[in-house]
Design an enzyme around this catalytic site. Structure first.
Site, PDB file in Angstrom:
ATOM      1  N   GLU A 116      -4.980  -8.792  -0.117  1.00  0.00           N
ATOM      2  CA  GLU A 116      -5.758  -8.451   1.090  1.00  0.00           C
ATOM      3  C   GLU A 116      -7.207  -8.318   0.676  1.00  0.00           C
ATOM      4  O   GLU A 116      -7.537  -7.528  -0.223  1.00  0.00           O
ATOM      5  CB  GLU A 116      -5.284  -7.127   1.713  1.00  0.00           C
ATOM      6  CG  GLU A 116      -3.979  -7.256   2.466  1.00  0.00           C
ATOM      7  CD  GLU A 116      -3.562  -5.977   3.192  1.00  0.00           C
ATOM      8  OE1 GLU A 116      -4.452  -5.233   3.670  1.00  0.00           O
ATOM      9  OE2 GLU A 116      -2.362  -5.726   3.259  1.00  0.00           O
TER      10      GLU A 116
ATOM     11  N   GLU B 217       0.842  -1.209   0.000  1.00  0.00           N
ATOM     12  CA  GLU B 217       0.000   0.000   0.000  1.00  0.00           C
ATOM     13  C   GLU B 217       0.876   1.258   0.000  1.00  0.00           C
ATOM     14  O   GLU B 217       0.754   2.111   0.893  1.00  0.00           O
ATOM     15  CB  GLU B 217      -0.994  -0.011   1.174  1.00  0.00           C
ATOM     16  CG  GLU B 217      -2.053  -1.079   1.001  1.00  0.00           C
ATOM     17  CD  GLU B 217      -3.262  -0.947   1.927  1.00  0.00           C
ATOM     18  OE1 GLU B 217      -3.306  -0.053   2.786  1.00  0.00           O
ATOM     19  OE2 GLU B 217      -4.197  -1.770   1.771  1.00  0.00           O
TER      20      GLU B 217
HETATM   21  O1  AHR Z   1      -5.136  -5.730   6.998  1.00  0.00           O
HETATM   22  C1  AHR Z   1      -5.041  -4.573   7.740  1.00  0.00           C
HETATM   23  C2  AHR Z   1      -4.382  -3.439   6.969  1.00  0.00           C
HETATM   24  O2  AHR Z   1      -5.189  -3.094   5.876  1.00  0.00           O
HETATM   25  C3  AHR Z   1      -3.052  -3.744   6.348  1.00  0.00           C
HETATM   26  O3  AHR Z   1      -1.991  -3.599   7.237  1.00  0.00           O
HETATM   27  C4  AHR Z   1      -2.966  -2.730   5.249  1.00  0.00           C
HETATM   28  O4  AHR Z   1      -2.196  -3.151   4.170  1.00  0.00           O
HETATM   29  C5  AHR Z   1      -4.421  -2.493   4.876  1.00  0.00           C
HETATM   30  O5  AHR Z   1      -4.735  -1.154   4.806  1.00  0.00           O
END
Ligand code: AHR
Length: 515
Positions: free
Chosen positions: A318, A195
């Site tokens: 994710e 990110e």
């Molecule tokens: O999964 C929680 C958080 O969500 C992670 O650390 C990040 O990559 C995303 O914003």
């Protein structure tokens, strides 16, 4: 006259039942298998966040809870039921503050640092590279490590990869040997940042792409995954894909582009409760998850234009539900309960990834134990398998099977807020010729009788089914209580003279196994 009217009504009733019976149809094109559903779509994610690693996977050698080298035995046993193919670590946002050298060598000499992203707690680095790779060995899973490109150097990143994977003689590999590991580990997947539009350094797409190129050039790894933009940032995907292809030999520079998408029933400021929710929130969870498919297709369309040979994979590393934390828990720990709603969301997500298997080669639900949409929740020595756990258990039949295109003609689940198709489907054929169809019915009140057409199959043999459902939308598995949501055998299928139909109960996920 009265009898005649009754007979007439009876005929109408039968006719309408038949019409209804034919209303919902799923057609599986068994003769059109083309892409493999990469087993890595069934991947997971474990960050140094809340009680995911510490007091989750890792309780320490001296814990009373049974463990091997500090790793909890009951969790390993449970997760092995899922055949987890890949596990991503150490973050997430945490990856961009992680200094890997803090997590090697004698535990008592490892520095204490503050986990600034998640709860401001002290990180004692007792779970580091060796411990993570041992955990992967116990789970029989492939590791996927995200390197720090925002607060670490190119040298740090390239040395970490050398430490882990190199069989050459160097100061770094000698250090590994001195720390007890003679042979290198086989780690294929490496993330180049996380990110980077946000917690990974607030970069813009052009800047990130340049940083990526610099790091990637010196990261001697098999499969390198670049950070994607925000889910709706198509420009990021365009910029990265168009610039990376200008790099001579770009195939060696980038193998995957990451994609993150969370299901939030309300909005980021008030996400809503995991268990105490109303039907509107159920609807929005389904609607928002289903919208991921169109969004993925938008990103994939750009990737197809810029990379028509499909050399760079989309890595959804994710995804999952994100609610408000459970009352009384640390807001930075992201601990949430998990109900039948999560099971449905998991099924929708996995159906989407299966159906996009041409470009989507990996997905990692966030985050395995005690964090967000977890498989396992723990309370001291107790452990529960969540409804999401059972979806992953049910769906593992798709791992590395051939994806079968499907069409669904079914009624909608309509509410005042809008409507979504009630049924979501994906299907595959394994190397033994067995067909697996997974169907989710998101309608919370209506059973759907559905005809299953298997195109290209003249005759099929034994059909069996399993189901995940419960009486209530928010049914969940609680510590020390009988499981409310689990995987069960299902009898509601009819197979007669080559025709197959199934009653798909409201708010359920079904697996059909067709021999
Ligand atoms: O999964 C929680 C958080 O969500 C992670 O650390 C990040 O990559 C995303 O914003």
């Amino acid at each position: 006259m009265h009898k005649l009217r009754m007979l007439f009504s009876f005929i109408i009733l039968i006719a309408s039942i038949q019409i209804n019976a034919q209303e919902n149809t799923i057609t599986i094109h068994v003769d059109q298998a083309k892409d493999t559903i990469s087993k890595h779509i069934y991947g997971h994610f474990a960050e140094h966040l809340g009680r995911g690693i510490y007091d989750g996977f890792f309780v320490g050698k001296d814990s009373k809870i049974p463990n091997t080298n500090g790793i909890r035995t009951d969790i390993i046993e449970a997760l092995r039921e899922l055949s987890i193919p890949v596990l991503r670590w150490p973050g997430g946002c945490f990856a961009e503050q992680y200094q890997w050298k803090d997590g090697i060598g004698p535990v008592e000499e490892r520095p204490l640092v503050v986990n600034t992203f998640w709860g401001g707690v002290t990180e004692d680095n007792s779970f580091g590279t060796h411990e993570f790779l041992e955990l992967c060995e116990m789970l029989d899973t492939e590791p996927y490590i995200a390197v720090n490109i925002a607060s670490g150097t190119v040298k740090d990143a390239s040395q970490w990869i050398e430490y882990v994977t190199s069989d050459k003689d160097s100061e770094v590999t000698r250090l590994r040997k001195a720390n007890g590991r003679k042979e290198p580990w086989d780690v294929k997947f490496w993330g180049i940042g996380n990110e980077n539009w946000g917690c990974g350094g607030s970069m813009d797409a052009e800047y990130y792409t340049d940083v990526f190129k610099r790091f990637s050039t010196y990261c001697n790894a098999d499969f390198k995954i670049a950070s994607g933009g925000e889910w709706d940032d198509l420009e990021w995907t365009r910029t990265f894909m168009s610039e990376i292809k200008e790099v001579p030999g770009f195939i060696d520079i980038a193998d995957g582009l990451s994609y993150h998408y969370y299901t939030i029933a309300n909005d980021w400021s008030v996400k809503g409760s995991a268990l105490d929710f109303v039907e509107e929130e159920w609807f929005r969870s389904m609607d928002q998850t289903l919208k991921m498919e169109a969004n993925l297709e938008d990103h994939i369309a750009i990737m197809d234009e810029e990379d028509p040979d499909n050399t760079i994979a989309l890595i959804a590393d994710e995804w999952g539900t994100w609610y408000d934390v459970e009352e009384g828990t640390n807001p930075g720990f992201l601990y949430q309960q998990n109900s039948l709603r999560d099971a449905l969301v998991a099924a929708l997500g996995l159906n989407i990834f299966n159906n996009q298997a041409r470009r989507v080669k990996m997905a990692n639900i966030a985050q395995t134990v005690n964090v967000l949409q977890a498989m396992i929740l723990t309370k001291e020595g107790q452990m529960v398998k969540t409804p999401t756990f059972y979806v992953f258990k049910m769906y593992k039949v798709h791992q590395d099977a051939m994806q079968l295109p499907s069409e669904v003609k079914a009624e909608n689940y309509t509410t005042e807020q809008g409507e979504v198709p009630a049924l979501s489907v994906s299907a595959s054929k394994n190397s033994h010729g067995q067909v697996h169809v997974t169907v989710a019915n998101v309608h919370p009140h209506k059973e759907l009788n559905t005809a299953i057409n298997l195109k290209g199959v003249e005759k099929f043999g034994e059909v069996s089914a399993s189901i995940i459902t419960a009486d209530k939308m928010n049914a969940f598995n609680d510590f020390g209580k009988e499981e409310q949501v689990k995987l069960e055998t299902y009898e509601g299928i009819r197979s007669k003279k080559g025709a197959l139909s199934v009653d798909i109960p409201a708010k359920s996920v079904i697996l059909l196994k067709i021999k």
